[in-house]
Design a protein around this motif. Structure first.
Motif, PDB file in Angstrom:
ATOM      1  N   SER A   1      62.240 -57.411  75.708  1.00 12.66           N
ATOM      2  CA  SER A   1      63.103 -56.358  75.926  1.00 12.66           C
ATOM      3  C   SER A   1      64.314 -58.320  75.376  1.00 12.66           C
ATOM      4  N   ALA A   2      64.073 -59.277  77.109  1.00 12.90           N
ATOM      5  CA  ALA A   2      64.879 -60.022  76.212  1.00 12.90           C
ATOM      6  C   ALA A   2      65.001 -61.366  75.609  1.00 12.90           C
ATOM      7  N   LEU A   3      62.940 -61.265  74.269  1.00 17.07           N
ATOM      8  CA  LEU A   3      63.461 -61.912  73.756  1.00 17.07           C
ATOM      9  C   LEU A   3      64.196 -61.534  71.997  1.00 17.07           C
ATOM     10  N   ARG A   4      64.321 -60.334  72.283  1.00 19.44           N
ATOM     11  CA  ARG A   4      65.515 -59.486  71.690  1.00 19.44           C
ATOM     12  C   ARG A   4      66.567 -59.644  71.672  1.00 19.44           C
ATOM     13  N   ILE A   5      66.950 -59.962  73.079  1.00 19.30           N
ATOM     14  CA  ILE A   5      68.773 -59.245  73.661  1.00 19.30           C
ATOM     15  C   ILE A   5      68.836 -61.159  72.832  1.00 19.30           C
ATOM     16  N   ASN A   6      68.336 -61.919  73.216  1.00 19.50           N
ATOM     17  CA  ASN A   6      68.773 -63.772  72.782  1.00 19.50           C
ATOM     18  C   ASN A   6      68.250 -63.537  70.688  1.00 19.50           C
ATOM     19  N   GLY A   7      67.776 -62.638  69.911  1.00 21.27           N
ATOM     20  CA  GLY A   7      67.674 -62.897  68.975  1.00 21.27           C
ATOM     21  C   GLY A   7      66.432 -63.605  68.837  1.00 21.27           C
ATOM     22  N   ARG A   8      65.440 -64.033  69.110  1.00 28.36           N
ATOM     23  CA  ARG A   8      64.206 -64.482  68.975  1.00 28.36           C
ATOM     24  C   ARG A   8      63.368 -63.804  68.400  1.00 28.36           C
ATOM     25  N   ILE A   9      63.524 -62.644  68.064  1.00 34.26           N
ATOM     26  CA  ILE A   9      62.548 -61.468  67.625  1.00 34.26           C
ATOM     27  C   ILE A   9      63.571 -60.490  66.742  1.00 34.26           C
ATOM     28  N   ILE A  10      62.443 -59.695  66.331  1.00 35.10           N
ATOM     29  CA  ILE A  10      62.914 -58.792  65.092  1.00 35.10           C
ATOM     30  C   ILE A  10      62.401 -57.289  65.795  1.00 35.10           C
ATOM     31  N   LEU A  11      61.573 -57.517  66.514  1.00 39.43           N
ATOM     32  CA  LEU A  11      61.411 -56.321  67.202  1.00 39.43           C
ATOM     33  C   LEU A  11      62.287 -55.543  67.443  1.00 39.43           C
ATOM     34  N   PRO A  12      62.297 -54.482  67.600  1.00 41.01           N
ATOM     35  CA  PRO A  12      64.108 -53.255  68.019  1.00 41.01           C
ATOM     36  C   PRO A  12      63.437 -53.035  69.075  1.00 41.01           C
ATOM     37  N   ILE A  13      64.544 -52.381  70.042  1.00 39.35           N
ATOM     38  CA  ILE A  13      63.899 -52.441  71.818  1.00 39.35           C
ATOM     39  C   ILE A  13      63.017 -50.908  71.347  1.00 39.35           C
ATOM     40  N   ILE A  14      64.035 -50.242  70.716  1.00 38.66           N
ATOM     41  CA  ILE A  14      63.267 -48.854  70.552  1.00 38.66           C
ATOM     42  C   ILE A  14      61.538 -49.311  70.283  1.00 38.66           C
ATOM     43  N   GLY A  15      61.139 -50.381  70.030  1.00 40.00           N
ATOM     44  CA  GLY A  15      59.648 -50.756  69.784  1.00 40.00           C
ATOM     45  C   GLY A  15      59.238 -51.269  70.952  1.00 40.00           C
ATOM     46  N   SER A  16      60.031 -51.604  71.590  1.00 37.78           N
ATOM     47  CA  SER A  16      59.334 -52.456  72.723  1.00 37.78           C
ATOM     48  C   SER A  16      58.623 -51.296  73.558  1.00 37.78           C
ATOM     49  N   THR A  17      59.544 -50.280  73.644  1.00 36.58           N
ATOM     50  CA  THR A  17      59.450 -49.406  74.576  1.00 36.58           C
ATOM     51  C   THR A  17      58.043 -48.723  74.514  1.00 36.58           C
ATOM     52  N   VAL A  18      58.394 -48.016  72.933  1.00 35.19           N
ATOM     53  CA  VAL A  18      56.977 -47.578  72.769  1.00 35.19           C
ATOM     54  C   VAL A  18      55.445 -48.425  73.262  1.00 35.19           C
ATOM     55  N   LEU A  19      55.707 -49.353  73.025  1.00 36.74           N
ATOM     56  CA  LEU A  19      54.799 -50.461  73.309  1.00 36.74           C
ATOM     57  C   LEU A  19      54.230 -50.271  74.613  1.00 36.74           C
ATOM     58  N   SER A  20      54.900 -50.386  75.370  1.00 37.06           N
ATOM     59  CA  SER A  20      55.114 -50.643  76.681  1.00 37.06           C
ATOM     60  C   SER A  20      54.687 -49.699  77.138  1.00 37.06           C
ATOM     61  N   TRP A  21      54.674 -48.264  76.772  1.00 37.64           N
ATOM     62  CA  TRP A  21      54.262 -46.909  77.294  1.00 37.64           C
ATOM     63  C   TRP A  21      52.892 -46.571  76.588  1.00 37.64           C
ATOM     64  N   VAL A  22      52.167 -47.053  74.986  1.00 33.68           N
ATOM     65  CA  VAL A  22      51.209 -47.308  75.048  1.00 33.68           C
ATOM     66  C   VAL A  22      50.337 -48.285  75.697  1.00 33.68           C
ATOM     67  N   LEU A  23      50.451 -49.423  76.024  1.00 31.87           N
ATOM     68  CA  LEU A  23      50.288 -50.160  77.228  1.00 31.87           C
ATOM     69  C   LEU A  23      50.424 -49.770  78.762  1.00 31.87           C
ATOM     70  N   GLY A  24      51.090 -49.032  78.785  1.00 34.87           N
ATOM     71  CA  GLY A  24      51.291 -48.364  79.841  1.00 34.87           C
ATOM     72  C   GLY A  24      49.962 -46.963  79.718  1.00 34.87           C
ATOM     73  N   ILE A  25      49.915 -46.566  79.245  1.00 34.36           N
ATOM     74  CA  ILE A  25      48.807 -45.525  79.591  1.00 34.36           C
ATOM     75  C   ILE A  25      47.603 -45.934  79.351  1.00 34.36           C
ATOM     76  N   VAL A  26      47.635 -46.975  78.659  1.00 34.26           N
ATOM     77  CA  VAL A  26      46.184 -47.586  78.047  1.00 34.26           C
ATOM     78  C   VAL A  26      45.437 -49.006  79.846  1.00 34.26           C
ATOM     79  N   SER A  27      46.473 -49.231  80.514  1.00 30.59           N
ATOM     80  CA  SER A  27      46.899 -49.736  81.328  1.00 30.59           C
ATOM     81  C   SER A  27      46.230 -49.213  82.759  1.00 30.59           C
ATOM     82  N   THR A  28      46.621 -48.199  83.256  1.00 29.04           N
ATOM     83  CA  THR A  28      46.574 -46.693  83.546  1.00 29.04           C
ATOM     84  C   THR A  28      44.540 -46.471  83.369  1.00 29.04           C
TER      85      THR A  28
END
Length: 106
Positions: free
Chosen positions: A18-45
């Motif tokens: 999200s910090a990279l997206r806010i600074n404009g360094r990546i083009i991944l939308p914030i909703i994409g990072s949220t979904v990625l975090s949910w998947v990563l959270g389920i896998v890590s749990t």
């Protein structure tokens, strides 16, 4: 002790993306990072529960099911809050960039 750090992977990755997206360094939308975090959270749990069950003191599955659903719910809520705050910061940042500049008088 290291296995508890697995549960912190998803929020840290989401904050970083999200910090990279806010600074404009990546083009991944914030909703994409949220979904990625949910998947990563389920896998890590799930990885945490797998190693938790392997310990000799907790062979019972009754303990692991609430931990699994609790971990998924906590990761989901944390990912949602980080996503909302990141979206607000992104909107504030882009609104400041779109503000008209005063005309230059030469």
């Amino acid at each position: 002790m290291y296995i508890l750090l697995i549960c912190l992977i998803a929020p840290v990755v989401q904050i970083y993306l999200s910090a990279l997206r806010i600074n404009g360094r990546i083009i991944l939308p914030i909703i994409g990072s949220t979904v990625l975090s949910w998947v990563l959270g389920i896998v890590s749990t799930a990885i945490f529960i797998h190693y938790f069950i392997q310990t000799p003191s907790s062979r019972c599955g009754l303990v692991s099911v609430p931990l699994l659903f609790g971990g998924i719910c906590i990761d989901g809520v944390i990912a949602l809050f980080i996503g909302i705050f990141s979206c607000i910061f992104f909107l504030i940042n882009t609104k400041n960039d779109r503000r008209q500049q005063p005309p230059v008088i030469s």
